[in-house]
Design a protein around this motif. Structure first.
Motif, PDB file in Angstrom:
ATOM      1  N   ARG A  71       0.844  -1.168   0.000  1.00 52.45           N
ATOM      2  CA  ARG A  71       0.000   0.000   0.000  1.00 52.45           C
ATOM      3  C   ARG A  71       0.893   1.236   0.000  1.00 52.45           C
ATOM      4  O   ARG A  71       2.086   1.152   0.304  1.00 52.45           O
ATOM      5  CB  ARG A  71      -0.899   0.007   1.236  1.00 52.45           C
ATOM      6  CG  ARG A  71      -0.114  -0.149   2.543  1.00 52.45           C
ATOM      7  CD  ARG A  71      -0.997  -0.655   3.655  1.00 52.45           C
ATOM      8  NE  ARG A  71      -0.295  -0.690   4.929  1.00 52.45           N
ATOM      9  CZ  ARG A  71       0.538  -1.648   5.292  1.00 52.45           C
ATOM     10  NH1 ARG A  71       0.801  -2.626   4.449  1.00 52.45           N
ATOM     11  NH2 ARG A  71       1.121  -1.630   6.470  1.00 52.45           N
ATOM     12  N   GLU A  72       0.308   2.381  -0.329  1.00 52.54           N
ATOM     13  CA  GLU A  72       1.121   3.588  -0.453  1.00 52.54           C
ATOM     14  C   GLU A  72       1.643   4.057   0.892  1.00 52.54           C
ATOM     15  O   GLU A  72       2.743   4.594   0.985  1.00 52.54           O
ATOM     16  CB  GLU A  72       0.312   4.700  -1.122  1.00 52.54           C
ATOM     17  CG  GLU A  72       0.091   4.464  -2.617  1.00 52.54           C
ATOM     18  CD  GLU A  72      -0.494   5.672  -3.295  1.00 52.54           C
ATOM     19  OE1 GLU A  72      -0.452   6.758  -2.697  1.00 52.54           O
ATOM     20  OE2 GLU A  72      -0.984   5.532  -4.420  1.00 52.54           O
ATOM     21  N   ARG A  73       0.856   3.863   1.948  1.00 56.47           N
ATOM     22  CA  ARG A  73       1.280   4.334   3.264  1.00 56.47           C
ATOM     23  C   ARG A  73       1.330   3.163   4.242  1.00 56.47           C
ATOM     24  O   ARG A  73       0.666   2.146   4.053  1.00 56.47           O
ATOM     25  CB  ARG A  73       0.328   5.429   3.762  1.00 56.47           C
ATOM     26  CG  ARG A  73       0.277   6.623   2.798  1.00 56.47           C
ATOM     27  CD  ARG A  73      -0.542   7.752   3.367  1.00 56.47           C
ATOM     28  NE  ARG A  73       0.152   8.433   4.445  1.00 56.47           N
ATOM     29  CZ  ARG A  73       1.104   9.352   4.260  1.00 56.47           C
ATOM     30  NH1 ARG A  73       1.492   9.681   3.044  1.00 56.47           N
ATOM     31  NH2 ARG A  73       1.676   9.945   5.284  1.00 56.47           N
ATOM     32  N   MET A  74       2.120   3.329   5.288  1.00 52.23           N
ATOM     33  CA  MET A  74       2.320   2.277   6.279  1.00 52.23           C
ATOM     34  C   MET A  74       1.918   2.785   7.654  1.00 52.23           C
ATOM     35  O   MET A  74       1.715   3.980   7.856  1.00 52.23           O
ATOM     36  CB  MET A  74       3.799   1.865   6.288  1.00 52.23           C
ATOM     37  CG  MET A  74       4.270   1.222   4.995  1.00 52.23           C
ATOM     38  SD  MET A  74       6.083   1.242   4.808  1.00 52.23           S
ATOM     39  CE  MET A  74       6.333   2.907   4.173  1.00 52.23           C
ATOM     40  N   ASN A  75       1.827   1.878   8.605  1.00 52.04           N
ATOM     41  CA  ASN A  75       1.576   2.277   9.985  1.00 52.04           C
ATOM     42  C   ASN A  75       2.270   1.290  10.913  1.00 52.04           C
ATOM     43  O   ASN A  75       2.883   0.329  10.470  1.00 52.04           O
ATOM     44  CB  ASN A  75       0.068   2.365  10.287  1.00 52.04           C
ATOM     45  CG  ASN A  75      -0.665   1.101   9.900  1.00 52.04           C
ATOM     46  OD1 ASN A  75      -0.195  -0.002  10.147  1.00 52.04           O
ATOM     47  ND2 ASN A  75      -1.825   1.246   9.282  1.00 52.04           N
ATOM     48  N   GLY A  76       2.171   1.545  12.203  1.00 49.33           N
ATOM     49  CA  GLY A  76       2.835   0.701  13.192  1.00 49.33           C
ATOM     50  C   GLY A  76       4.097   1.366  13.704  1.00 49.33           C
ATOM     51  O   GLY A  76       4.859   1.947  12.932  1.00 49.33           O
ATOM     52  N   ILE A  77       4.285   1.303  15.020  1.00 47.64           N
ATOM     53  CA  ILE A  77       5.465   1.924  15.624  1.00 47.64           C
ATOM     54  C   ILE A  77       6.637   0.951  15.547  1.00 47.64           C
ATOM     55  O   ILE A  77       6.631  -0.104  16.180  1.00 47.64           O
ATOM     56  CB  ILE A  77       5.181   2.347  17.079  1.00 47.64           C
ATOM     57  CG1 ILE A  77       4.100   3.429  17.103  1.00 47.64           C
ATOM     58  CG2 ILE A  77       6.464   2.857  17.746  1.00 47.64           C
ATOM     59  CD1 ILE A  77       3.746   3.938  18.480  1.00 47.64           C
ATOM     60  N   VAL A  78       7.623   1.311  14.736  1.00 53.64           N
ATOM     61  CA  VAL A  78       8.847   0.531  14.587  1.00 53.64           C
ATOM     62  C   VAL A  78      10.015   1.505  14.643  1.00 53.64           C
ATOM     63  O   VAL A  78       9.831   2.723  14.602  1.00 53.64           O
ATOM     64  CB  VAL A  78       8.874  -0.237  13.251  1.00 53.64           C
ATOM     65  CG1 VAL A  78       7.810  -1.298  13.195  1.00 53.64           C
ATOM     66  CG2 VAL A  78       8.719   0.736  12.072  1.00 53.64           C
ATOM     67  N   GLY A  79      11.226   0.981  14.730  1.00 51.54           N
ATOM     68  CA  GLY A  79      12.391   1.854  14.742  1.00 51.54           C
ATOM     69  C   GLY A  79      13.064   1.871  16.106  1.00 51.54           C
ATOM     70  O   GLY A  79      12.757   1.074  16.991  1.00 51.54           O
ATOM     71  N   THR A  80      13.989   2.813  16.265  1.00 55.09           N
ATOM     72  CA  THR A  80      14.836   2.887  17.449  1.00 55.09           C
ATOM     73  C   THR A  80      14.894   4.323  17.945  1.00 55.09           C
ATOM     74  O   THR A  80      14.973   5.251  17.131  1.00 55.09           O
ATOM     75  CB  THR A  80      16.264   2.408  17.079  1.00 55.09           C
ATOM     76  OG1 THR A  80      16.185   1.071  16.566  1.00 55.09           O
ATOM     77  CG2 THR A  80      17.179   2.418  18.295  1.00 55.09           C
ATOM     78  N   PRO A  81      14.833   4.548  19.265  1.00 55.53           N
ATOM     79  CA  PRO A  81      14.963   5.909  19.794  1.00 55.53           C
ATOM     80  C   PRO A  81      16.188   6.609  19.191  1.00 55.53           C
ATOM     81  O   PRO A  81      17.178   5.966  18.885  1.00 55.53           O
ATOM     82  CB  PRO A  81      15.142   5.693  21.298  1.00 55.53           C
ATOM     83  CG  PRO A  81      14.480   4.383  21.566  1.00 55.53           C
ATOM     84  CD  PRO A  81      14.701   3.543  20.345  1.00 55.53           C
ATOM     85  N   TYR A  82      16.100   7.900  19.049  1.00 49.99           N
ATOM     86  CA  TYR A  82      17.072   8.773  18.386  1.00 49.99           C
ATOM     87  C   TYR A  82      16.829   8.830  16.881  1.00 49.99           C
ATOM     88  O   TYR A  82      16.951   9.883  16.267  1.00 49.99           O
ATOM     89  CB  TYR A  82      18.541   8.376  18.615  1.00 49.99           C
ATOM     90  CG  TYR A  82      19.023   8.414  20.033  1.00 49.99           C
ATOM     91  CD1 TYR A  82      18.829   9.538  20.836  1.00 49.99           C
ATOM     92  CD2 TYR A  82      19.682   7.318  20.583  1.00 49.99           C
ATOM     93  CE1 TYR A  82      19.286   9.565  22.158  1.00 49.99           C
ATOM     94  CE2 TYR A  82      20.135   7.336  21.900  1.00 49.99           C
ATOM     95  CZ  TYR A  82      19.930   8.467  22.684  1.00 49.99           C
ATOM     96  OH  TYR A  82      20.371   8.476  23.964  1.00 49.99           O
ATOM     97  N   TYR A  83      16.518   7.677  16.252  1.00 49.98           N
ATOM     98  CA  TYR A  83      16.493   7.611  14.789  1.00 49.98           C
ATOM     99  C   TYR A  83      15.077   7.576  14.205  1.00 49.98           C
ATOM    100  O   TYR A  83      14.904   7.801  13.016  1.00 49.98           O
ATOM    101  CB  TYR A  83      17.265   6.371  14.306  1.00 49.98           C
ATOM    102  CG  TYR A  83      18.645   6.296  14.904  1.00 49.98           C
ATOM    103  CD1 TYR A  83      19.672   7.107  14.443  1.00 49.98           C
ATOM    104  CD2 TYR A  83      18.917   5.435  15.975  1.00 49.98           C
ATOM    105  CE1 TYR A  83      20.932   7.063  15.017  1.00 49.98           C
ATOM    106  CE2 TYR A  83      20.174   5.382  16.551  1.00 49.98           C
ATOM    107  CZ  TYR A  83      21.177   6.205  16.072  1.00 49.98           C
ATOM    108  OH  TYR A  83      22.418   6.170  16.655  1.00 49.98           O
ATOM    109  N   VAL A  84      14.085   7.292  15.024  1.00 52.15           N
ATOM    110  CA  VAL A  84      12.724   7.133  14.519  1.00 52.15           C
ATOM    111  C   VAL A  84      12.126   8.483  14.142  1.00 52.15           C
ATOM    112  O   VAL A  84      12.371   9.501  14.797  1.00 52.15           O
ATOM    113  CB  VAL A  84      11.847   6.408  15.571  1.00 52.15           C
ATOM    114  CG1 VAL A  84      11.674   7.238  16.834  1.00 52.15           C
ATOM    115  CG2 VAL A  84      10.506   6.012  14.991  1.00 52.15           C
TER     116      VAL A  84
END
Length: 282
Positions: free
Chosen positions: A165-178
């Motif tokens: 899909r064109e857009r995504m959701n969900g909290i992913v990543g790492t503090p400082y870089y998200v």
């Protein structure tokens, strides 16, 4: 180990442990080449659906993206009832994180060399409708020729095109870089990777992250504010071109934030970090 693996490779020493298994050095007698092999015990993942999905997704994504000189390449996969063996490029033990910690801030030309390879890898991902979603120095390796190898696509997602899909959701990543839109719980696009790469550039040049706090919560609050500053004490010698690029990558307004392709065309990148300040000194 799978018998089919043993027929093609010689298993050597352990070189690391990751989220899903143990990484060994291995050697191919037929090609006289050393590789890395990640050995994953599938029995440990039976009760974790998310881990199983990540494990299934990463090899597929890496195969789509291969070959690219700045993305970790899969050379073989061996699957048995109990284990999954993934043979990849063999990289140096030190990550970009290790290099920043040990050497401190980079010169602009050295930072640009690493950064351009990272952005080239991300542009390739985005052209193939893949968003990495966890770009950070720990996931940037170097091969024996010192080329950048972007790795760890366990959080990656397809977007746009036929597959997603064109857009995504969900909290992913790492503090400082998200990116802030991820923390805010909004839908987002592949430009979250550009934000993360902008943070990495800031750290390479300044030695500190642009958004941080005493706790994870404080760091997230700083990211959400997105108040980008260049303290004179740290960034006095950093060129206006580099600061301009970071502003365009670390824009809270996603519509104004650069794409990876735009970053590759920025004067600081095309000049190899040879800035006007440096030219004035020559």
């Amino acid at each position: 180990m799978c018998e089919s693996f043993k027929r093609q490779y010689q298993l050597c020493d352990e070189i690391g442990r990751g989220r899903f298994g143990v990484v060994f050095r291995c050697f191919s007698p037929s090609s006289h080449t050393s590789f890395a092999v990640k050995s994953i015990d599938k029995r440990l993942l039976l009760d974790d659906e998310t881990d199983r999905e990540c494990l299934d997704k990463e090899p597929k994504i890496l195969q789509i993206l291969s070959p690219h000189p700045n993305i970790l390449q899969i050379h073989d996969i061996f699957d048995s009832d109990s284990h999954l063996l993934i043979v990849t490029d063999l990289c140096q033990e030190s990550t970009l994180y290790d290099r920043v910690v040990s050497a401190g801030p980079f010169s602009e030309t050295d930072a640009c060399s690493v950064f351009t390879q990272l952005i080239d890898a991300l542009a390739h991902c985005h052209r193939n409708y893949i968003c990495h979603r966890d770009v950070k120095p720990d996931n940037i390796l170097f091969d024996s020729r010192n080329r950048v190898k972007l790795c760890d696509f366990g959080s990656a997602e397809w977007f746009g095109g036929v597959e997603g899909r064109e857009r995504m959701n969900g909290i992913v990543g790492t503090p400082y870089y998200v990116a802030p839109e991820v923390l805010a719980g909004r839908e987002y696009n592949e430009k979250i990777d550009v934000w993360s790469a902008g943070v990495i550039l800031y750290i390479m040049l300044g030695g500190v992250p642009p958004f941080y706090g005493d706790t994870v919560e404080d760091t997230f609050a700083a990211v959400l504010r997105g108040n980008l500053r260049f303290p004179t004490k740290i960034f006095r010698s950093i060129s206006p071109e580099a600061k301009d690029l970071m502003r365009k990558m670390l824009s809270k307004d996603v519509s104004r934030r650069f794409s990876a392709e735009q970053v590759l065309r920025h004067p600081w990148v095309t000049s190899g970090g040879m800035t006007s300040t440096m030219n004035d000194m020559s």
